[in-house]
Every structure is written in C-alpha cells, then in structure tokens.
Design an enzyme around this catalytic site. Structure first.
Site, PDB file in Angstrom:
ATOM      1  N   CYS A 393       0.678  -1.251   0.083  1.00 38.84           N
ATOM      2  CA  CYS A 393       0.141   0.036  -0.043  1.00 38.84           C
ATOM      3  C   CYS A 393       0.858   1.200  -0.082  1.00 38.84           C
ATOM      4  O   CYS A 393       1.462   1.702  -1.003  1.00 38.84           O
ATOM      5  CB  CYS A 393      -0.923  -0.103   1.213  1.00 38.84           C
ATOM      6  N   HIS A 518      -3.464  -5.215   0.133  1.00 35.56           N
ATOM      7  CA  HIS A 518      -3.228  -5.834   1.511  1.00 35.56           C
ATOM      8  C   HIS A 518      -3.369  -7.454   1.442  1.00 35.56           C
ATOM      9  O   HIS A 518      -4.245  -7.738   2.184  1.00 35.56           O
ATOM     10  CB  HIS A 518      -3.901  -5.342   2.876  1.00 35.56           C
ATOM     11  N   GLU A 520      -1.819  -9.568   3.325  1.00 30.95           N
ATOM     12  CA  GLU A 520      -1.715 -10.020   4.626  1.00 30.95           C
ATOM     13  C   GLU A 520      -3.037 -10.328   5.257  1.00 30.95           C
ATOM     14  O   GLU A 520      -3.103 -11.339   6.200  1.00 30.95           O
ATOM     15  CB  GLU A 520      -0.913  -9.056   5.380  1.00 30.95           C
TER      16      GLU A 520
HETATM   17  N1  GLN Z   1      -1.766   6.674   2.806  1.00 27.86           N
HETATM   18  C1  GLN Z   1      -2.071   5.798   1.284  1.00 27.86           C
HETATM   19  C2  GLN Z   1      -3.200   6.166   0.746  1.00 27.86           C
HETATM   20  O1  GLN Z   1      -4.240   6.693   1.404  1.00 27.86           O
HETATM   21  C3  GLN Z   1      -1.668   4.580   1.835  1.00 27.86           C
HETATM   22  C4  GLN Z   1      -2.645   3.769   2.611  1.00 27.86           C
HETATM   23  C5  GLN Z   1      -2.289   2.535   3.236  1.00 27.86           C
HETATM   24  O2  GLN Z   1      -1.029   2.321   3.339  1.00 27.86           O
HETATM   25  N2  GLN Z   1      -3.324   1.617   3.782  1.00 27.86           N
HETATM   26  O3  GLN Z   1      -3.469   5.721  -0.578  1.00 27.86           O
END
Ligand code: GLN
Length: 548
Positions: A393, A518, A520
């Site tokens: 992410c 994600h 995970e």
């Molecule tokens: N801050 C980033 C976004 O909003 C990544 C978010 C995250 O890592 N869950 O896209």
C-alpha cells in the site's frame, strides 16, 4: 437455537483475550459446530478506521463493506475493524463481517438517530432499556443471520470499566432471555508473578471476579494468563474464590506461537467442559484437522533456519500496528520451514548501515508525511543493493517514488499526500477521492477483483489471472508516468477491474514488488499469502547468496 459464549477480561487489557476467544472458536469448529464471533468495543468511534495505529494497533480490513443504516436515509460504510477480528479470521478461516464489530459509537448513533426518526415516540429514551435493547438486537441479529450453533462475544476492555458496563448489563439480560443453560461466560484474567515469593498472585483476579458478580454475571471458566504455568495450589485457590470447579480454571501461560493455544486448551479439556456446559450431545471431532494444525506447529518449532526481515515504517512504537503483516510473514515462514525474525525499523531515524544486515525489506502501509523520507530511502537502498523488497500500500506507493527518484532521476518525485507541489506526482488521489471531505469509512475499502498480468512475479506467485484482495487507500500510482518508467524496467503487474494500477515490480531486480492491496489480511497458517511466500523465497535465496 444459537448458544452464546461471552469472553470478558479482568485485571488489565492487552493480555490476549482475542486469542482466547479465537482459540475457543477453533476448538468448537474442530467439533463440527458452526461458530460466529462478535467483538464489542466500548469506544465512541463508529469504527476503528479513524483511530491511530499508535493507540489502537492495526485496522483490520474486512472482505466486505457493510452499509450500516441505523435509520432509513442514514448510511455509513464500514469495513475497518478492530485487530481482534483479524485474529478470528486467522484462527477460524472464516471471513468476519464488519457488523460483527459492535462499537459504542454505532450503538449510540443508532439510538439517537432512531429517536429523531420517531421510533421511540412518546418515550423517555434511556440507557435501559433502549441502549441495552439496541445492543441485544445487534447481537441476536448476527446469530440469526449466521444461523450458527455458537456465537462467541468478546467484550473489549476490562470488567469494571465505566464505558463497558452497559454491554455487561445487556449481556446479563440476554442470559436470562436465552436461558442460563445456553449461555456461558469465560473470564480471562492476568496473574502477576512475584519473583520475591516465587508465586503467581491471585488477588487481582479475585477482585475482577467480584466486579463481574456485581454486574450480575457469573463466570463458568477462568482463563489464567501468566508468565508461567499455573500450579495446583493456585488453581484451587482461584476456583474457590471464583465459585467454579478447579478443572474450569485453565492455565494459559505465554507461548512462543499463538497457534498453540487451542491445543493447550484441549489438553486441559476445555472443549469437553464447554460442550457439556452448553449441552451439545454426541459431539464429533475432526482428528484430521487437529493433526494438520499440530503438524504446522511442529514445523514452526523445528525450523532451524532464521531469516531476518526489516519492517520499515512509521508506527514502530506499537507492536500490534503491523500485526497482520507479521502473521503473514510467520505463515509463509512455516511453509518454507524457516523462522522469520521481523524487526521493526524506525523510518524516522533510519540506520542505513543496519538495513544492509537484513535478508528482506518490507515497506509498510501508512498515512501522512512523517518518516516518509526514511521510507523512500529504504526502498532506494533495496533497489541499489538488490535486497528483496515488498511494498504494501503506502510501501508500494513510496517504492514507486524511490524508483522515480533514483532510476528516473526525477529528483523531487513524490506522492501528493506528502508533497502537494511535487513536480512529479507519480502518486496522486484516486479520481473518485478528489471530492471526498468526510474522513470515516470513505477510503477505497474492502476486497476487489484484481487482474494479474501474465508472466510477472506476481503472476508466478499466485498462478492465477484473477485474484481478490483487500484495499484501504485514497492514493494510487498515476498511469501517465508509467510509460517512461517502463523503459527503465518498471512493470505494472496488476490492475483492478476499473483499470487502476494495483501493483508493480522491477524487471532487473531479483525481487522488488509493490502491491496497492493488502494480501496479509487473507493469509492463514495453513494457506500463506502467495506474494508473501514469494517474497520470503527471494529473501532466503538472497541470504544464501550472501553466505556462499
Ligand atoms: N496513505 C496511502 C493512501 O491513502 C496509503 C494507505 C495505506 O497504506 N493503507 O493511499
């Protein structure tokens, strides 16, 4: 009829009540019962999404987004839940629904909106019965929808906390309504060890049981968390003061590997006690699944090889901030018969020298400017030194920024989340996010289909064209810059159905992969996440190349 097991906590929070609840669910599933789980969080946030990882640990993202509609016309999207729901998924293998996480915020919001809507017309709206009715409605609603044999309800916090009292009161009423024979209470308590006398002290437990009794609730089982195993004398003492038999006092010392807990409970016959107490006749037992579970634990314990992974991030002060990631690494490690040592590396004070000692670098999710230069630098080092790299992410976004700066020479490249005036905004808001002002539940959330590009490392890992993983973000990789970056080895490895970039990798690097999603959250001990597995394989290879 659904039977209910309530799990409460005594003495202090953070002692692993979630693992106890999840282990009980695991045991009952081995007995062929259908189980669902609820977590009650007595805070006023509507969901966990607006809380800081520093205070509250990780936000667990569910597969589905729930449209919470307390009264017609008022809709709230909810997919971000307490991290305990992640433990439930990892122990049972069943997806949790966001509505299984009941917060005080949701309960009060419902009652107040219902009052405005006229649902209580003519009445004085009160904690009892209106708030308690709303709590009971939420609980029984899950039981009805899930048609489960057993519903496990974990009450967050500690018995005696003011904010939790109303939930205990609702549960007291529920016990009467469904009948005490269908309701049992498992109290998880902590026994401090006093080295001067060499004893586990029971007094705080006695007090917490008294607190339960004051609330009109009677414990059936006491689970004793402690640094060490319970001795017979202490077991009997707790039984006497808590009004339960000694075999209902269960020892739960610290373990190396949390997945041992269900087996630890089985050894003490907690399964038999629960089945008898809730009057389940002729329970089956799935020896095959228990054996599979035991084999995986042994595999973990017998693993000799150790690999060191750096979790580079900004929330390193809280051990639970990256819990699902750490678990996913452990799961993949078990599969490869290696012990994964994950170390939290503070990106705010990055020690570049130290980073070189790791076998792999995982760049973590996150929000906001603080520590991002260190995170980008860590990705640059992974690029330069060919250290296996997985960006999740925010980690994927900053991995792209590192490539743009280091390989493309776009000096001030950045994400607009960090630098709104960057000349190279390689990461920017998703178009649909540009008009959104409200913060709660407004990110791109939940699971989406992802189309994997054939021949990529991601494709080799999943061996499937369409995968489904969970998202929680507002920003993404901007297509416009990709064409130039492709000339230097940047490859888009996946897209969502609406053609948004879902990840990238670098052609000339042994393993430099970023994913906007994600993976995970869906990793299990018996079924590790394919991309985490591929990352560890690369780390293992890298380590071997360093030794030879
Ligand atoms: N801050 C980033 C976004 O909003 C990544 C978010 C995250 O890592 N869950 O896209």
């Amino acid at each position: 009829m659904t039977k209910m097991i309530v799990v409460t906590g005594g003495v202090m929070s953070g002692i692993g009540k979630g693992h106890v609840a999840a282990s009980i669910a695991r045991i009952l599933k081995w007995h062929g019962l259908k189980v669902a789980m609820i977590k009650i969080d007595p805070y006023l946030n509507t969901d966990a999404g607006t809380m800081s990882p520093f205070e509250h640990g990780e936000n667990f993202v569910c597969e589905e987004v729930w449209e919470f509609e307390p009264v017609p016309g008022w809709k709230f999207r909810i997919a971000e839940t307490d991290q305990d729901l992640g433990t439930y998924e990892r122990f049972t293998g069943d997806f949790v629904h966001p509505s299984f996480n009941i917060t005080s915020g949701q309960v009060y919001l419902s009652v107040i909106l219902k009052e405005r809507h006229g649902e209580y017309l003519g009445k004085t709206v009160q904690m009892i019965p209106h708030v308690t009715d709303e709590i009971k409605r939420r609980i029984t609603d899950v039981a009805k929808r899930m048609k489960c044999d057993v519903l496990i309800i974990e009450v967050g916090g500690t018995v005696g906390d003011i904010e939790g009292m109303i939930f205990l009161e609702a549960l007291r009423q529920l016990r009467l309504e469904i009948g005490p024979e269908n309701f049992m209470l498992v109290h998880v308590t902590y026994l401090p060890y006093l080295p001067t006398t060499g004893e586990l002290k029971t007094k705080p437990t006695q007090h917490s049981v008294q607190r339960l009794l004051q609330a009109g609730l009677v414990p059936d089982v006491i689970i004793c968390r402690a640094e060490r195993d319970l001795d017979e004398k202490t077991r009997k003492k707790i039984a006497l003061y808590s009004n339960v038999s000694p075999d209902a006092v269960i020892s739960n010392p610290n373990v190396d590997f949390v997945y041992e807990i269900p087996l630890l409970f089985m050894k003490q016959k907690l399964n038999e006690l629960i089945l008898k107490r809730l009057q389940f006749k002729n329970p089956k037992i799935d020896q095959k699944s228990i054996k599979m579970w035991t084999d995986l634990i042994n595999k973990y314990k017998n693993a000799k090889d150790v690999i060191k992974i750096a979790l580079v991030g900004k929330y390193v002060a809280h051990k639970d901030a990256y819990i699902s990631i750490r678990e996913a690494l452990l799961h993949a490690g078990v599969h490869l018969s290696v012990k994964v040592k994950t170390e939290l590396v503070d990106a705010e004070n990055l020690n570049e020298e130290e980073l070189l000692s790791f076998d792999g670098i995982l760049l973590t999710p996150g929000f906001g400017k603080r520590a991002t230069e260190g995170m980008i630098r860590a990705a640059e080092i992974a690029l330069e030194k060919k250290i296996p790299f997985l960006g999740i992410c925010f980690g994927c976004q900053l991995g792209t920024v590192a490539f743009a700066r280091k390989i493309m020479g776009w000096k001030r490249a950045n994400t607009t989340e960090v630098d709104p005036n960057t000349p190279y905004p390689v990461i920017d808001l998703l178009p649909e996010q540009k008009k959104i002002k409200e913060k709660g539940g407004t990110m791109r959330l939940g699971a989406l289909d992802i189309v994997v590009v054939e021949g990529t490392k991601l494709w080799q890992a999943y061996k499937r064209k369409i995968i489904r993983e969970r998202f929680r973000h507002r920003y993404h990789i901007i297509e416009k810059y990709v064409k130039d970056m492709e000339k230097k080895g940047y490859i888009v490895n996946s897209y969502t159905r609406d053609r948004k970039i879902a990840g990238f990798e670098i052609s000339w690097h042994p393993f430099f992969v970023g994913v906007q999603f994600h993976p995970e959250f869906k990793s299990r001990l018996w079924q590790p996440s394919p991309i985490y597995l591929a990352f560890l394989e690369a780390a293992l290879k890298f380590r071997k190349s360093k030794i030879s």
